[in-house]
Write a protein that holds these residues in place. Structure first.
Motif, PDB file in Angstrom:
ATOM      1  N   ILE A  47       0.690  -1.222  -0.036  1.00  0.00           N
ATOM      2  CA  ILE A  47       0.016   0.165  -0.064  1.00  0.00           C
ATOM      3  C   ILE A  47       0.717   1.377   0.028  1.00  0.00           C
ATOM      4  CG2 ILE A  47      -1.681   1.237   1.264  1.00  0.00           C
ATOM      5  CD1 ILE A  47      -2.916  -1.476   2.273  1.00  0.00           C
ATOM      6  N   LEU A  48       1.941   1.122   0.688  1.00  0.00           N
ATOM      7  CA  LEU A  48       2.745   2.456   1.027  1.00  0.00           C
ATOM      8  C   LEU A  48       3.623   2.807  -0.525  1.00  0.00           C
ATOM      9  CD1 LEU A  48       4.357   1.887   4.304  1.00  0.00           C
ATOM     10  CD2 LEU A  48       2.529   3.075   3.565  1.00  0.00           C
ATOM     11  N   ASP A  49       3.620   1.722  -1.396  1.00  0.00           N
ATOM     12  CA  ASP A  49       4.116   1.842  -2.855  1.00  0.00           C
ATOM     13  C   ASP A  49       3.407   2.224  -3.871  1.00  0.00           C
ATOM     14  OD1 ASP A  49       6.493   0.961  -1.808  1.00  0.00           O
ATOM     15  OD2 ASP A  49       6.028  -1.052  -2.318  1.00  0.00           O
ATOM     16  N   ILE A  50       2.150   2.650  -3.522  1.00  0.00           N
ATOM     17  CA  ILE A  50       1.071   3.176  -4.372  1.00  0.00           C
ATOM     18  C   ILE A  50       1.319   4.556  -4.557  1.00  0.00           C
ATOM     19  CG2 ILE A  50      -1.501   3.900  -4.661  1.00  0.00           C
ATOM     20  CD1 ILE A  50      -2.233   1.412  -2.881  1.00  0.00           C
ATOM     21  N   PRO A  51       1.562   4.873  -5.976  1.00  0.00           N
ATOM     22  CA  PRO A  51       1.810   6.238  -6.141  1.00  0.00           C
ATOM     23  C   PRO A  51       0.774   7.314  -5.901  1.00  0.00           C
ATOM     24  CG  PRO A  51       2.151   4.988  -8.273  1.00  0.00           C
ATOM     25  CD  PRO A  51       1.613   4.146  -6.970  1.00  0.00           C
ATOM     26  N   GLU A  52       1.406   8.464  -5.430  1.00  0.00           N
ATOM     27  CA  GLU A  52       0.238   9.449  -5.241  1.00  0.00           C
ATOM     28  C   GLU A  52      -0.447   9.769  -6.438  1.00  0.00           C
ATOM     29  OE1 GLU A  52       0.465  14.087  -3.900  1.00  0.00           O
ATOM     30  OE2 GLU A  52       2.101  13.112  -3.826  1.00  0.00           O
ATOM     31  N   GLU A  53       0.216   9.673  -7.502  1.00  0.00           N
ATOM     32  CA  GLU A  53      -0.499  10.131  -8.600  1.00  0.00           C
ATOM     33  C   GLU A  53      -1.796   9.135  -9.036  1.00  0.00           C
ATOM     34  OE1 GLU A  53      -1.900  12.389 -11.705  1.00  0.00           O
ATOM     35  OE2 GLU A  53      -0.292  12.975 -10.219  1.00  0.00           O
ATOM     36  N   SER A  54      -1.455   8.056  -8.893  1.00  0.00           N
ATOM     37  CA  SER A  54      -2.542   6.965  -9.166  1.00  0.00           C
ATOM     38  C   SER A  54      -3.880   7.090  -8.135  1.00  0.00           C
ATOM     39  CB  SER A  54      -2.022   5.526  -8.650  1.00  0.00           C
ATOM     40  OG  SER A  54      -0.916   4.983  -9.724  1.00  0.00           O
ATOM     41  N   LEU A  55      -3.623   7.716  -6.853  1.00  0.00           N
ATOM     42  CA  LEU A  55      -4.620   8.006  -6.067  1.00  0.00           C
ATOM     43  C   LEU A  55      -5.623   9.118  -6.652  1.00  0.00           C
ATOM     44  CD1 LEU A  55      -3.173   7.601  -2.593  1.00  0.00           C
ATOM     45  CD2 LEU A  55      -4.841   6.125  -3.394  1.00  0.00           C
ATOM     46  N   ARG A  56      -4.830  10.055  -7.003  1.00  0.00           N
ATOM     47  CA  ARG A  56      -5.503  11.294  -7.792  1.00  0.00           C
ATOM     48  C   ARG A  56      -6.069  10.972  -9.226  1.00  0.00           C
ATOM     49  NH1 ARG A  56      -3.995  15.555  -5.040  1.00  0.00           N
ATOM     50  NH2 ARG A  56      -1.826  15.645  -4.087  1.00  0.00           N
ATOM     51  N   THR A  57      -5.437   9.981  -9.943  1.00  0.00           N
ATOM     52  CA  THR A  57      -6.035   9.615 -11.021  1.00  0.00           C
ATOM     53  C   THR A  57      -7.311   8.743 -10.759  1.00  0.00           C
ATOM     54  OG1 THR A  57      -4.061   9.288 -12.190  1.00  0.00           O
ATOM     55  CG2 THR A  57      -5.899   8.125 -13.007  1.00  0.00           C
ATOM     56  N   TYR A  58      -7.467   8.066  -9.714  1.00  0.00           N
ATOM     57  CA  TYR A  58      -8.586   7.376  -9.274  1.00  0.00           C
ATOM     58  C   TYR A  58      -9.694   8.297  -8.689  1.00  0.00           C
ATOM     59  CZ  TYR A  58     -11.661   3.951  -6.621  1.00  0.00           C
ATOM     60  OH  TYR A  58     -12.602   3.112  -6.326  1.00  0.00           O
ATOM     61  N   ALA A  59      -9.351   9.403  -8.116  1.00  0.00           N
ATOM     62  CA  ALA A  59     -10.325  10.223  -7.540  1.00  0.00           C
ATOM     63  C   ALA A  59     -10.882  11.053  -8.890  1.00  0.00           C
ATOM     64  CB  ALA A  59      -9.617  11.469  -6.930  1.00  0.00           C
ATOM     65  N   THR A  60     -10.264  11.200 -10.045  1.00  0.00           N
ATOM     66  CA  THR A  60     -10.654  11.939 -11.255  1.00  0.00           C
ATOM     67  C   THR A  60     -11.608  10.730 -11.785  1.00  0.00           C
ATOM     68  OG1 THR A  60      -8.740  13.366 -11.443  1.00  0.00           O
ATOM     69  CG2 THR A  60     -10.159  13.046 -13.140  1.00  0.00           C
ATOM     70  N   PHE A  61     -11.110   9.429 -11.944  1.00  0.00           N
ATOM     71  CA  PHE A  61     -12.050   8.678 -12.396  1.00  0.00           C
ATOM     72  C   PHE A  61     -13.254   8.344 -12.044  1.00  0.00           C
ATOM     73  CE2 PHE A  61     -13.243   4.067 -11.964  1.00  0.00           C
ATOM     74  CZ  PHE A  61     -13.422   3.695 -13.246  1.00  0.00           C
ATOM     75  N   LEU A  62     -13.319   8.632 -10.593  1.00  0.00           N
ATOM     76  CA  LEU A  62     -14.718   8.492  -9.781  1.00  0.00           C
ATOM     77  C   LEU A  62     -15.318   9.698 -10.180  1.00  0.00           C
ATOM     78  CD1 LEU A  62     -13.427   7.131  -6.261  1.00  0.00           C
ATOM     79  CD2 LEU A  62     -14.695   6.012  -7.943  1.00  0.00           C
ATOM     80  N   ASP A  63     -14.958  10.789 -10.418  1.00  0.00           N
ATOM     81  CA  ASP A  63     -15.613  11.954 -10.856  1.00  0.00           C
ATOM     82  C   ASP A  63     -16.544  11.937 -12.072  1.00  0.00           C
ATOM     83  OD1 ASP A  63     -16.421  14.630 -10.626  1.00  0.00           O
ATOM     84  OD2 ASP A  63     -14.743  15.346 -11.406  1.00  0.00           O
ATOM     85  N   TYR A  64     -15.745  11.447 -13.228  1.00  0.00           N
ATOM     86  CA  TYR A  64     -16.333  10.857 -14.256  1.00  0.00           C
ATOM     87  C   TYR A  64     -17.079   9.935 -14.499  1.00  0.00           C
ATOM     88  CZ  TYR A  64     -13.846  15.277 -15.652  1.00  0.00           C
ATOM     89  OH  TYR A  64     -13.546  16.291 -15.467  1.00  0.00           O
ATOM     90  N   GLN A  65     -17.124   8.981 -13.653  1.00  0.00           N
ATOM     91  CA  GLN A  65     -17.873   7.656 -13.560  1.00  0.00           C
ATOM     92  C   GLN A  65     -19.311   8.091 -13.492  1.00  0.00           C
ATOM     93  OE1 GLN A  65     -17.004   5.139 -10.307  1.00  0.00           O
ATOM     94  NE2 GLN A  65     -16.991   3.193 -11.616  1.00  0.00           N
ATOM     95  N   ASP A  66     -20.284   7.148 -14.129  1.00  0.00           N
ATOM     96  CA  ASP A  66     -21.608   7.400 -14.193  1.00  0.00           C
ATOM     97  C   ASP A  66     -22.290   7.035 -12.775  1.00  0.00           C
ATOM     98  OD1 ASP A  66     -23.951   8.262 -14.934  1.00  0.00           O
ATOM     99  OD2 ASP A  66     -24.482   6.426 -16.227  1.00  0.00           O
TER     100      ASP A  66
END
Length: 151
Positions: A47-66
């Protein structure tokens, strides 16, 4: 079904800090995030190796998900909570948000905000037009205003 190393780490982190009920609630949302990571070619060892950018991308993905805004917020909050329990940097986690545009709610006396995805309720639109019509009728029938407009 074999569990990934990441999911095992999540179970361990949640068992230390949460009840079994919380773990049962958070784990499916974590697995959704893990599938997102796999689909984007990211395979962190922990979990500590998850890039910060991946978390941000997931947040954006959730924003555009239906899905509804609340569902997106719950999904992101679950992932961030698991990361926090695993020891991820809290300062980074606080900065990860769903990037929705917020705008002030119309006809409110307090500083309330509504996400742009919410549509105004038909009742509030009807009430606003009724108040405007009543205000126009009241000002038109007011004798002080009628006398001013004549002179």
């Amino acid at each position: 079904m074999l569990e990934s190393k990441l999911s095992e780490e999540v179970r361990i982190a949640l068992s230390r800090y949460s009840s079994n009920k919380a773990a049962q609630t958070l784990l499916p949302l974590w697995l959704q995030f893990e599938n997102f990571l796999k689909s984007h070619g990211t395979a962190p060892a922990s979990i500590l190796d998850i890039p910060e950018e991946s978390l941000r991308t997931y947040a954006t993905f959730l924003d555009y998900q239906d899905c509804h805004v609340d569902d997106a917020l719950v999904a992101l909050s679950a992932v961030l909570l698991v990361c926090l329990h695993a020891g991820y940097n809290a300062k980074i986690l606080r900065s990860i948000v769903i990037p929705r545009v917020r705008r002030p709610v119309q006809n409110r006396q307090w500083d309330a905000f509504r996400l742009r995805t919410y549509r105004p309720l038909e009742y509030s639109q009807l009430a606003r037009s009724t108040r405007r019509r009543n205000k126009r009728e009241a000002s038109a029938s007011d004798p002080a205003h009628v006398g001013d407009s004549v002179t």
